[in-house]
Design a protein around this motif. Structure first.
Motif, short mmCIF file in Angstrom:
data_model
loop_
_atom_site.label_atom_id
_atom_site.label_comp_id
_atom_site.label_asym_id
_atom_site.label_seq_id
_atom_site.Cartn_x
_atom_site.Cartn_y
_atom_site.Cartn_z
N ALA A 16 -1.09 1.74 7.34
CA ALA A 16 -2.15 1.84 6.39
C ALA A 16 -1.71 2.48 4.48
O ALA A 16 -2.08 1.55 3.61
N LYS A 17 -1.09 3.38 4.37
CA LYS A 17 -0.43 4.05 4.01
C LYS A 17 0.48 2.96 2.56
O LYS A 17 0.19 2.70 1.52
N LYS A 18 0.90 2.25 3.47
CA LYS A 18 2.19 0.58 2.80
C LYS A 18 1.46 0.01 2.57
O LYS A 18 0.86 -0.01 1.21
N LEU A 19 -0.38 -0.44 2.43
CA LEU A 19 -0.88 -1.16 2.08
C LEU A 19 -1.96 -1.27 1.72
O LEU A 19 -2.36 -2.19 0.84
N ASN A 41 5.31 -7.13 6.44
CA ASN A 41 5.72 -7.67 5.57
C ASN A 41 4.46 -9.53 5.46
O ASN A 41 4.45 -9.40 4.29
N GLN A 42 3.90 -9.67 6.74
CA GLN A 42 3.59 -11.00 6.82
C GLN A 42 2.42 -10.04 6.68
O GLN A 42 1.54 -10.86 5.73
N LEU A 43 1.20 -9.16 6.77
CA LEU A 43 0.48 -8.91 6.25
C LEU A 43 0.07 -8.48 4.64
O LEU A 43 -0.37 -9.23 4.09
N GLN A 44 1.14 -7.93 4.13
CA GLN A 44 1.73 -7.80 2.79
C GLN A 44 1.34 -9.68 2.19
O GLN A 44 1.20 -9.50 0.94
N ALA A 45 2.46 -10.08 2.74
CA ALA A 45 2.58 -11.60 2.27
C ALA A 45 1.44 -12.19 2.17
O ALA A 45 0.90 -12.96 0.98
N ALA A 49 -7.92 -11.28 5.83
CA ALA A 49 -9.67 -11.59 5.71
C ALA A 49 -9.86 -10.07 5.57
O ALA A 49 -10.74 -9.78 4.75
N TRP A 50 -10.36 -9.07 6.47
CA TRP A 50 -10.32 -7.93 6.34
C TRP A 50 -8.75 -7.48 5.21
O TRP A 50 -9.92 -5.61 4.96
N LEU A 51 -7.87 -7.16 5.32
CA LEU A 51 -7.33 -6.61 4.54
C LEU A 51 -7.27 -6.77 2.51
O LEU A 51 -7.87 -6.19 2.04
#
Length: 130
Positions: A16-19, A41-45, A49-51
């Motif tokens: 969460a901190k990194k995101l 990496n997938q979440l960042q790329a 929707a929630w993010l």
């Protein structure tokens, strides 16, 4: 000896901190599991929707709140802001311009100015020694 790559994992708080999102506002499945480097990496790329919603509207963690207000994290604490804020709350605070915020922004501006001055001085000294 064979080399194999082990899967790197991290706690949800670290991910969460990194995101740049507030852990308590993330979905339960994110908070209760572990996150692999590949998943991060997938979440960042390709943020789900929630993010995207959390990044846009919050609630935001203190480092993000401080950055959006243009003050330090310590300045937030001195101003009495200890909880996560939504984008709407941050915008309202910017409009209200409480006394502590004006003071902390001025302090932050002085710190940046001094940092730039020292960097310039060090660059000049390095040029003289060359």
């Amino acid at each position: 000896m064979t080399s194999h790559q082990s899967t790197q994992t991290m706690k949800p708080a670290t991910a969460a901190k990194k995101l740049g999102v507030y852990l308590e506002a993330t979905p339960a499945e994110f908070r209760e599991g572990v996150v692999t480097r590949a998943e991060l990496n997938q979440l960042q790329a390709e943020p789900p929707a929630w993010l995207q919603e959390l990044r846009a509207n919050g609630p935001h963690p203190r480092p993000v709140v401080a950055q959006k207000l243009g003050v330090s994290i310590a300045g937030l604490a001195r101003g009495g802001v200890t909880e996560a804020l939504t984008t709407e709350q941050i915008e309202a605070m910017k409009q209200e311009q409480p006394e502590w915020l004006v003071k902390e922004r001025a302090t932050q501006a002085e710190v940046r100015k001094e940092t730039a001055r020292i960097k310039q001085r060090d660059a000049e000294r390095a040029a003289e020694q060359s």
